[in-house]
Design a protein around this motif. Structure first.
Motif, PDB file in Angstrom:
ATOM      1  N   LEU A  57      13.817  14.918  19.692  1.00 58.59           N
ATOM      2  CA  LEU A  57      12.970  13.769  20.050  1.00 58.59           C
ATOM      3  C   LEU A  57      12.880  12.769  18.904  1.00 58.59           C
ATOM      4  N   TYR A 101       1.773  11.291  26.147  1.00 53.12           N
ATOM      5  CA  TYR A 101       2.946  10.675  25.534  1.00 53.12           C
ATOM      6  C   TYR A 101       4.142  10.674  26.483  1.00 53.12           C
ATOM      7  N   ARG A 102       4.251  11.709  27.326  1.00 57.59           N
ATOM      8  CA  ARG A 102       5.315  11.722  28.333  1.00 57.59           C
ATOM      9  C   ARG A 102       5.151  10.542  29.299  1.00 57.59           C
ATOM     10  N   GLU A 103       3.908  10.336  29.712  1.00 56.23           N
ATOM     11  CA  GLU A 103       3.634   9.223  30.621  1.00 56.23           C
ATOM     12  C   GLU A 103       3.920   7.885  29.937  1.00 56.23           C
ATOM     13  N   MET A 113       5.757  12.572  20.780  1.00 54.20           N
ATOM     14  CA  MET A 113       6.119  13.808  21.468  1.00 54.20           C
ATOM     15  C   MET A 113       6.711  14.815  20.489  1.00 54.20           C
ATOM     16  N   ARG A 163       6.029   7.359  27.582  1.00 52.11           N
ATOM     17  CA  ARG A 163       7.475   7.221  27.481  1.00 52.11           C
ATOM     18  C   ARG A 163       8.069   6.651  28.779  1.00 52.11           C
ATOM     19  N   ASP A 211       0.537  15.804  24.877  1.00 57.62           N
ATOM     20  CA  ASP A 211       1.926  15.823  25.313  1.00 57.62           C
ATOM     21  C   ASP A 211       2.078  15.099  26.659  1.00 57.62           C
TER      22      ASP A 211
END
Length: 314
Positions: free
Chosen positions: A48, A9-11, A32, A13, A6
């Motif tokens: 999402l 994938y946040r990074e 995500m 994004r 998680d």
């Protein structure tokens, strides 16, 4: 691993947003959403994946839409929004057939069959399930074969084809065991337990269910916790342990995937209701009130041990 994924994938994004990379942003959003599904944050997953789908549609990325629609459909399924899930799965299947990738076609066909099962359209689900399994076997994808076997056996149970369901789940469980696929083994064993009980092999059913429950404890996947406890409730009711069956039924009713499903009503709930019909209303209410303090994961762990207490006598 889920938390690490998680964060990654946040990074990803944020990087894609800063670079204006729309395709990369869409992929990060969908990844995500997959993590959100694994954490059972289903509403977040829907949000999402919808955002990822919207970007992919503007890019006309047909291949990207196949997986994205499936991810959203998965979340909608376990939210009990089966009609909406079916729409996503059908769209994924249509694009998969257009692109001609056998694995994608089999995944989308299986997903569509699963939605039909929850809506109670078992004949449609059986037709799709058979097609999916045939295609899956040509791909030699062990996960796909195990999943399509489990889905077909579930559809056959819903349609009342007990021996065919038993044969399909048995073959699926054997394949998954050889492939080392413990995830799909769990689901195949669960429906195998139900089918073998219905065909008179009670001790074998209890052994299959015990293994499925233990796998569910170890894997910590919510969907397998739900289906293994549903079959546990069924076996308890059939063997006369009505208070315990009703406790589990009330626990499962808190989850829309079970509560809104025609399949679980037909195959599990109706049987428990029929067995408990003679109980005093106060006794039924008392049994079902216990659930307020119960936890799904704790119940799976408890019954993975207690399942042996189910009597082999019918």
């Amino acid at each position: 691993l889920v938390a690490r994924g998680d964060a990654w994938y946040r990074e990803s994004r944020l990087i894609c947003e800063s670079l204006g990379d729309q395709r990369g942003l869409a992929e990060a959003l969908v990844r995500m959403a997959i993590v959100a599904n694994r954490r059972w944050a289903l509403e977040r997953s829907v949000d999402l994946s919808a955002r990822g789908i919207a970007i992919l549609e503007t890019l006309d990325s047909r291949a990207g839409l196949v997986d994205s629609l499936y991810v959203m459909g998965y979340a909608l399924t376990f939210l009990g929004r089966f009609d909406e899930a079916l729409g996503q799965m059908k769209q994924s299947l249509s694009i998969s057939m257009e692109l001609g990738n056998p694995a994608h076609i089999a995944y989308a066909t299986t997903s569509t069959a699963h939605a039909f099962i929850q809506l109670g359209d078992y004949e449609q689900a059986i037709d799709l399930g058979r097609t999916a399994l045939e295609i899956a076997q040509t791909t030699h994808d062990s996960d796909l074969i195990g999943w399509s076997s489990y889905t077909l056996s579930q559809a056959l149970l819903g349609g009342g084809y007990l021996r065919k369901a038993e044969q399909t789940a048995m073959a699926g469980a054997r394949f998954c065991r050889q492939a080392g696929d413990r995830i799909n083994l769990t689901s195949n064993l669960t429906w195998l337990a139900y089918a073998t009980y219905e065909t008179g092999k009670v001790e074998m059913a209890c052994q299959y269910l015990k293994e499925a429950l233990q796998n569910a404890v170890d894997l910590r996947y919510r969907e397998y916790e739900l289906i293994t406890l549903a079959v546990t409730a069924f076996l308890l009711a059939e063997q006369g342990s009505l208070c315990e069956a009703l406790e589990l039924q009330a626990l499962l009713a808190q989850y829309p995937y079970v509560a809104q499903s025609r399949f679980f009503k037909d195959v599990i709930e109706k049987r428990i209701d029929a067995r408990s019909e003679a109980m005093q209303p106060d006794a039924k209410r008392e049994a079902m009130a216990v659930v307020s303090a119960s936890d799904l994961r704790e119940s799976v762990g408890e019954w993975s041990v207690r399942i042996q207490s189910i009597s082999p006598g019918r």
